[in-house]
Design a protein around this motif. Structure first.
Motif, PDB file in Angstrom:
ATOM      1  N   TYR A 126       0.897  -1.037   0.063  1.00 29.62           N
ATOM      2  CA  TYR A 126      -0.313   0.235  -0.092  1.00 29.62           C
ATOM      3  C   TYR A 126       1.008   1.737  -0.142  1.00 29.62           C
ATOM      4  N   ARG A 127       1.738   1.082   0.952  1.00 29.87           N
ATOM      5  CA  ARG A 127       2.807   2.133   1.337  1.00 29.87           C
ATOM      6  C   ARG A 127       3.872   1.942   1.697  1.00 29.87           C
ATOM      7  N   GLY A 164       7.079  -1.139   5.064  1.00 27.44           N
ATOM      8  CA  GLY A 164       5.830  -0.044   4.841  1.00 27.44           C
ATOM      9  C   GLY A 164       4.207  -0.395   5.159  1.00 27.44           C
ATOM     10  N   LEU A 165       3.457  -0.168   4.532  1.00 27.24           N
ATOM     11  CA  LEU A 165       2.004  -0.638   4.987  1.00 27.24           C
ATOM     12  C   LEU A 165       1.512  -1.486   4.201  1.00 27.24           C
ATOM     13  N   TYR A 166       1.213  -2.933   4.439  1.00 27.69           N
ATOM     14  CA  TYR A 166      -0.184  -3.568   3.652  1.00 27.69           C
ATOM     15  C   TYR A 166      -0.848  -3.998   3.476  1.00 27.69           C
ATOM     16  N   GLY A 167      -1.880  -3.869   2.696  1.00 25.05           N
ATOM     17  CA  GLY A 167      -3.483  -3.159   2.963  1.00 25.05           C
ATOM     18  C   GLY A 167      -4.236  -2.940   1.860  1.00 25.05           C
ATOM     19  N   VAL A 180      -4.623  -1.125   6.836  1.00 25.19           N
ATOM     20  CA  VAL A 180      -3.103  -2.340   7.026  1.00 25.19           C
ATOM     21  C   VAL A 180      -2.525  -2.937   8.038  1.00 25.19           C
ATOM     22  N   VAL A 181      -1.001  -3.248   7.460  1.00 26.48           N
ATOM     23  CA  VAL A 181      -1.125  -3.722   8.423  1.00 26.48           C
ATOM     24  C   VAL A 181       0.814  -3.353   7.832  1.00 26.48           C
TER      25      VAL A 181
END
Length: 938
Positions: A547-548, A581-584, A589-590
């Motif tokens: 995501y980021r 980073g951020l996943y989701g 997000v995680v």
């Protein structure tokens, strides 16, 4: 040859300075040209009686000027270097350059590259091949050997990565390559931090084929990293680390940012003398702490100084509710005692001021808790039941514990996850044949799946669930005999949870076990953001899209093409495919951070090897080559010498002033060009076809495919000429003359749209030509295919005209996205004119474009669309036939049916298509509609 701080690349040339006395002697014997003067006759007669004198030597100042000129030329040929650098030992049969380009390389990356450039240049001067490997790149990256030029190109293309090094794998690849290059010089450009298996990696690299080792590390390990953040009861605590060896005290400021990048809190972390860790705390209200999206250290521009936060880092307000509390003298018998002790470290607990449920529940809901825990609460008052049910359905988590009141209250289908049997079950009582039951393994589909079952916990009493087909899916924990211990159910956006035992240690010893704390913590984490990925335990094993991402410089940015979905799990490694980073998604997000909570910065130890070792430090090449300035000075002295000779020869007398001025100006211009711009006089570097390319990009031009059928090509050109005139008359666009292109040879990227009339009589394009069209479409261009057969039955029909069959053959070699007729709300219907349809010479056939994101998988499109523009359009209405005009500007072909308005609509359709191609999908961006309306109003 070197005399610090000056050295010479060709010192033998300096022996030429011995010739300066000879040059002086020759200059003294060679007189300058006699000066010629014109005098009146009387003066000539006056001088006849005088003895003529001819100078026998040049003036001393001219001799000195020429000696200085000769000395400058000799010194320039000797290639002097000011502040010369020491040449590094790269005299082996090859140079193996192993460079750490991980996150810790960011602070001194430019110096590291400069050091590597010196090594490669020295290897190139010795004519040896170069192996270049980076420890934070893909495992299959090419490492050489390269020549010096190729190695420099690869070095300059490299960049730091926001991941740790993988020295064992990279060193093993380099060692394998060096088997064919024994005796190579191995240069290790490390980041200064130790990693796992370093010694084994060095033994592999330097085992048998290394001739010598060049060891380069930073003089001081600079990075400071963030290892842990904790949302405590009173504030948000942070922990920073630095490498051992930094003995002095230091302070660093950390900032907390929300998801929009606004700074909302600060904290100062202080390192004591010799300390390698420091802590700080942001004392702000927990509502503000819950808005933290990331935390970063000021002045530390690398990935290790940034931590992104997800729902697990945010505290939630939890309401506690019990119908009756125990005597204050016996707190261990309180139904909320163990719950308070278990939840207080990671949640903010609130309790109502009233014991009346009709007042207590509204008071609790007014505090906006994320979770409410009810300890043996039986019947919910009817006047507050709808509000509590609505809170659960809108995202709240209701956790209930069993007890005598709940067992006697009966079933509650709205606020219990399962139906209960009347009464309770007694295990191991005086009238029971059964014994207390232990806890079985936690089900794999529940939130406790990765927890070990508590072997010390037993249950002697419980409330039983009614058997049902879905009881297994609702069971989060069970006893050894299969009866549920904890059940859960998604209700709307919220969750209902029931512990089938009491919250105090009367029916079970679960509340006094460590597993009880962990189970409640998991449930609180699920309640932190209802509807997020963290609130869906059944999807915990699903891969989450990037995501980021945290860049190597510590900035948050969109994911790179190398990023892959992450399967969230404890201890998931940070790799190039799964960078920090951020996943989701926006729903939840995680966080995947670089540094673990127990990370430490340990300085790397130089390997103990038997080969010679040279230690260097990272530094820029500060040497300055003086050959250019010396040549420029020599040219200037040559100019002065020339002017002096001209002056002594009388060129600056009255008759020679004009000629002298012109000569001087020419000399000055020539000398200036030679010194300032040494490339003057080089051959023209223009290439064939440049004029055509310049003409193609000077103006926007519409293009058509030259099919080889004369009639088709003539109509295409006449049609695009007619559309071009209409565009000039009706819009601000002034296109150039249409261009016919050969898709097999011509450059296609000059044209935003290419019209392609399909004729089965035309030769079938080659596969190479179709590949060029495919590349053109992938790079943002659009091809308008026109079968001109009014084929309106759809492209999946069994019956097809010859033109459509040919089109299918062409499209079979292209990466064509899903297609659909232009929908009523498509940008094409309003890019300039408001058009419900797109007629040409024929009417009735749809215009096919790439399907919208709702109609196709927008994340897996085979053709990249530029700015939302369809890379392909297909029609059967013969657009060019409707647009075509003759030399007088009159229509060339009649429309079918013969309606003048149909031709106007066809031209308007062409305008919309061109405007759509040139402006993209901005008219579908509703975010900018107010700004556009405001501009129109002005």
């Amino acid at each position: 040859m070197s005399w610090l701080p000056l050295s010479f690349g060709a010192p033998m040339v300096l022996w030429g300075l011995i010739a300066l006395p000879i040059i002086w002697w020759l200059l003294r014997l060679t007189p300058p040209k006699p000066q010629a003067e014109v005098f009146p006759p009387l003066r000539i007669l006056a001088r006849v009686l005088k003895r003529e004198e001819t100078p026998q030597q040049s003036p001393w100042w001219l001799t000195l000027l020429r000696l200085l000129l000769a000395a400058l030329v000799i010194m320039a040929l000797a290639e002097p270097v000011w502040n010369p650098r020491e040449k590094l030992p790269t005299g082996g049969k090859a140079l193996a350059l192993v460079i750490d380009n991980d996150w810790a390389a960011v602070p001194d990356w430019d110096k590291r590259v400069a050091t590597a450039e010196r090594l490669i240049n020295d290897a190139g001067a010795n004519g040896v091949p170069v192996v270049v490997a980076f420890t934070a790149e893909k495992p299959n990256a090419e490492i050489g050997p390269f020549d010096a030029a190729a190695a420099l190109d690869r070095l300059r293309a490299a960049k730091p990565r926001p991941i740790p090094t993988d020295r064992p794998a990279v060193y093993a690849r380099v060692a394998e390559t060096l088997k064919t290059l024994p005796g190579a010089s191995v240069a290790v450009l490390a980041d200064g931090l130790a990693a796992n298996d370093d010694q084994q990696a060095f033994r592999t690299l330097l085992s048998e084929n290394a001739g010598d080792l060049i060891w380069a590390v930073p003089e001081r390990i600079q990075p400071i990293g963030l290892t842990a953040t904790e949302n405590d009861v009173d504030g948000f605590s942070l922990t920073a680390i630095r490498a051992a060896g930094n003995s002095g005290p230091a302070q660093v400021t950390a900032g907390a940012f929300d998801d929009k990048g606004h700074r909302i809190a600060d904290a100062t972390l202080t390192f004591g003398p010799g300390a390698t860790s420091a802590t700080g705390e942001m004392k702000v209200p927990f509502e503000l702490r819950n808005d933290f999206s990331s935390v970063a250290l000021d002045g530390e521009r690398h990935a290790g100084a940034v931590r992104v936060l997800d729902e697990s880092s945010r505290r939630r307000r939890v309401g506690l509710l019990a119908q009756a509390d125990a005597d204050q003298a016996q707190p261990l018998l309180s139904p909320l005692y163990y719950i308070r002790r278990a939840l207080s470290p990671f949640a903010d607990l609130v309790e109502p001021s009233s014991a009346d449920l009709a007042e207590a529940i509204p008071q609790m809901l007014d505090r906006k808790p994320a979770m409410i825990v009810m300890a043996d609460v039986g019947t919910i008052p009817e006047q507050v039941r709808p509000r509590l049910v609505d809170w659960v359905e809108n995202g709240g988590m209701l956790v209930r514990f069993a007890g005598s009141r709940l067992a006697a209250a009966g079933n509650d289908d709205e606020l219990l996850p399962v139906r209960l049997r009347t009464g309770e079950r007694n295990l191991g009582g005086a009238l029971s044949w059964t014994t207390p039951q232990p806890v079985a393994d936690f089900p794999k589909n529940g939130p406790f799946a990765d927890l070990p079952p508590p072997a010390e916990v037993t249950v002697s009493r419980q409330v039983l669930a009614e058997p049902s087909p879905d009881i297994v899916d609702r069971t989060w924990a069970s006893l050894a005999d299969g009866t549920p211990l904890v059940t859960g159910l998604k209700k709307g956006k919220g969750t209902l949870v029931l512990f089938h035992v009491t919250p105090e240690a009367t029916w079970s010893n679960l509340p006094i076990s460590g597993s009880f704390v962990e189970m409640l913590r998991r449930i609180v984490q699920m309640s932190r953001n209802q509807g997020s990925v963290a609130a869906q335990p059944e999807a915990s094993a699903a891969a989450l899209a990037p995501y980021r991402m945290i860049g190597a410089d510590g900035a948050l940015a969109p994911p790179s093409p190398d990023a892959r979905p992450l399967v969230p799990r404890a201890g998931a490694p940070v790799t190039l495919e799964n960078p920090p980073g951020l996943y989701g998604s926006e729903a939840g997000v995680v966080a995947h951070n670089l540094l673990a909570a127990d990370a430490a910065f340990t300085p790397i130890a130089r390997p103990q090897v038997s080969v010679p070792v040279t230690t260097v430090h990272y530094a820029f090449d500060e040497s300055e080559h003086l050959k250019g300035p010396l040549v420029a000075a020599a040219l200037f002295l040559m100019l002065l010498d020339t002017l002096a000779v001209l002056w002594m020869g009388g060129l600056f007398s009255r008759r020679g002033r004009g000629r002298a001025a012109a000569t001087t100006a020419a000399l000055l211009v020539a000398a200036g060009l030679a010194v300032i711009h040494p490339d003057v006089g080089r051959a023209d570097d223009s290439r064939p076809g440049d004029a055509t390319a310049i003409a193609a990009v000077e103006k926007t031009r519409l293009a058509y495919v030259v099919t080889g059928v004369p009639g088709d090509d003539a109509v295409s050109r006449a049609g695009l000429e007619g559309l071009t005139r209409f565009l000039i008359d009706k819009t601000a666009l002034e296109p150039g003359a249409p261009a016919g292109v050969d898709i097999a040879k011509d450059e296609l990227s000059f044209y935003p749209i290419i019209y392609w009339p399909i004729d089965p009589a035309a030769p079938m394009p080659s596969q190479a030509a179709i590949s060029r069209i495919d590349a053109y479409m992938n790079q943002g261009g659009t091809v308008l295919f026109d079968t001109r057969d009014q084929y309106s039955t759809g492209f999946g029909a069994d019956a097809a005209s010859p033109a459509t069959e040919r089109l299918r053959d062409i499209l079979s070699g292209l990466n064509v996205p899903p297609l659909e007729p232009v929908p009523p709300d498509h940008v094409l219907t309003k890019s300039f004119y408001i058009l419900p349809e797109f007629p040409g010479r024929f009417n009735g056939g749809p215009l096919w474009v790439e399907a919208s994101a709702e109609a196709s998988n927008a994340d897996n499109r085979p053709v990249r669309t530029g700015d939302g523009v369809s890379p392909i359009m297909i029609t059967a209405n013969d657009f060019a036939g409707a647009w075509a005009i003759d030399e007088n500007g009159q229509p060339l072909l009649p429309t079918v049916p013969n309606d003048p308005m149909q031709r106007i609509y066809a031209l308007r359709a062409g305008v919309n298509i061109v405007m759509y191609m040139l402006t993209g999908n901005y008219k579908s961006d509703q975010v900018h509609v107010p700004i556009l309306l405001e501009r129109l109003g002005q």
